[in-house]
Write a protein that holds these residues in place. Structure first.
Motif, short mmCIF file in Angstrom:
data_model
loop_
_atom_site.label_atom_id
_atom_site.label_comp_id
_atom_site.label_asym_id
_atom_site.label_seq_id
_atom_site.Cartn_x
_atom_site.Cartn_y
_atom_site.Cartn_z
N UNK A 122 -43.32 -21.95 9.62
CA UNK A 122 -44.18 -20.95 10.24
C UNK A 122 -44.50 -19.88 9.22
N UNK A 123 -45.45 -19.03 9.55
CA UNK A 123 -45.89 -17.99 8.64
C UNK A 123 -44.86 -16.91 8.39
N UNK A 124 -43.81 -16.84 9.22
CA UNK A 124 -42.84 -15.77 9.04
C UNK A 124 -41.70 -16.17 8.10
N UNK A 125 -41.79 -17.35 7.50
CA UNK A 125 -40.78 -17.75 6.53
C UNK A 125 -39.55 -18.40 7.13
N UNK A 126 -39.55 -18.65 8.42
CA UNK A 126 -38.41 -19.27 9.07
C UNK A 126 -38.80 -20.63 9.64
N UNK A 127 -37.89 -21.58 9.55
CA UNK A 127 -38.11 -22.86 10.20
C UNK A 127 -37.98 -22.65 11.70
N UNK A 128 -38.89 -23.24 12.46
CA UNK A 128 -38.82 -23.20 13.91
C UNK A 128 -38.23 -24.50 14.41
N UNK A 129 -37.17 -24.40 15.20
CA UNK A 129 -36.54 -25.56 15.80
C UNK A 129 -36.31 -25.25 17.28
N UNK A 130 -35.94 -26.28 18.02
CA UNK A 130 -35.59 -26.07 19.42
C UNK A 130 -34.11 -26.38 19.61
N UNK B 214 -32.26 -16.07 16.11
CA UNK B 214 -32.16 -16.40 14.68
C UNK B 214 -30.72 -16.77 14.36
N UNK B 215 -30.55 -17.85 13.61
CA UNK B 215 -29.23 -18.33 13.26
C UNK B 215 -29.22 -18.66 11.77
N UNK C 290 -28.17 -19.67 2.51
CA UNK C 290 -28.93 -18.52 3.04
C UNK C 290 -30.05 -18.91 3.99
N UNK C 291 -30.13 -20.18 4.39
CA UNK C 291 -31.22 -20.61 5.27
C UNK C 291 -31.03 -20.07 6.69
N UNK C 292 -32.11 -19.54 7.23
CA UNK C 292 -32.14 -19.07 8.61
C UNK C 292 -33.06 -19.97 9.41
N UNK C 293 -32.73 -20.19 10.67
CA UNK C 293 -33.58 -20.94 11.59
C UNK C 293 -33.93 -20.05 12.78
N UNK C 294 -35.15 -20.22 13.28
CA UNK C 294 -35.55 -19.58 14.53
C UNK C 294 -35.47 -20.67 15.60
N UNK C 295 -34.55 -20.48 16.53
CA UNK C 295 -34.28 -21.49 17.57
C UNK C 295 -34.96 -21.06 18.86
#
Length: 175
Positions: free
Chosen positions: A87-95, A145-146, A152-157
């Motif tokens: 995504x444009x915010x630099x975070x991977x989007x997952x469910x 966010x996790x 240092x990887x963050x995910x947006x769940x």
């Protein structure tokens, strides 16, 4: 520039965020140099000789606005090729469906392997995290966010409040 999932970025090498100012970059560089320099430390002299060139390269690129911009663009393209930064915010989007669910000690746990460093089950959340820390995602669900426990990887769940869905389903069946 080619980056693999195990490669440290210059930001990670210096231990700073990608929004760090030049002053923060300089401070982190000096601190890392002092803490790893073979003349200043007794142990890990071999390791220090390997990290100092990495620190110098990171500093020289990140402290120069033009080189930093080029580096950031190359980094983003490399991450996209690896499947990161969806995504444009630099975070991977997952469910939440991307996580494995475990029932332990009367608590539900959600765990996922890291796609960057490949650490096993390094993303961990429990039911209380989801209930207490999720924020509205703007499309009827929630997000949290996790961070990976190893890199240092963050995910947006993204997820939905299951209690709310259960309540709505029981109301429809009782009407």
């Amino acid at each position: 520039m080619t980056i693999s999932a195990n490669t440290k970025t210059h930001y990670e090498t210096l231990g700073i965020s990608n929004t760090a100012s030049v002053t923060e970059i300089k401070t982190a560089y000096r601190s890392k140099l002092l803490s790893t320099h073979p003349d200043k430390t007794v142990k890990n002299k071999t390791n220090a000789s390997n990290i100092i060139p990495q620190l110098k390269e990171a500093y020289s690129i990140l402290s120069d606005d033009t080189r930093r911009k080029e580096y950031d663009e190359d980094l983003e393209q490399s991450f996209k090729k690896l499947g990161f930064i969806a995504s444009g915010d630099g975070l991977d989007n997952v469910t939440l469906d991307d996580f494995t669910f475990y029932e332990e000690d009367e608590m539900g746990w959600f765990k996922k392997n890291c796609p960057r460093c490949h650490a096993v089950e390094s993303f961990v959340m429990n039911e209380n995290d989801l209930e207490g820390h999720g924020t509205e995602d703007g499309v009827g669900g929630l997000e949290i966010l996790v961070q990976c426990g190893d890199c240092s990887l963050w995910l947006k769940v993204h997820y939905y409040d299951l209690d709310e869905e259960d309540d709505q389903a029981s109301q429809h069946t009782s009407n």
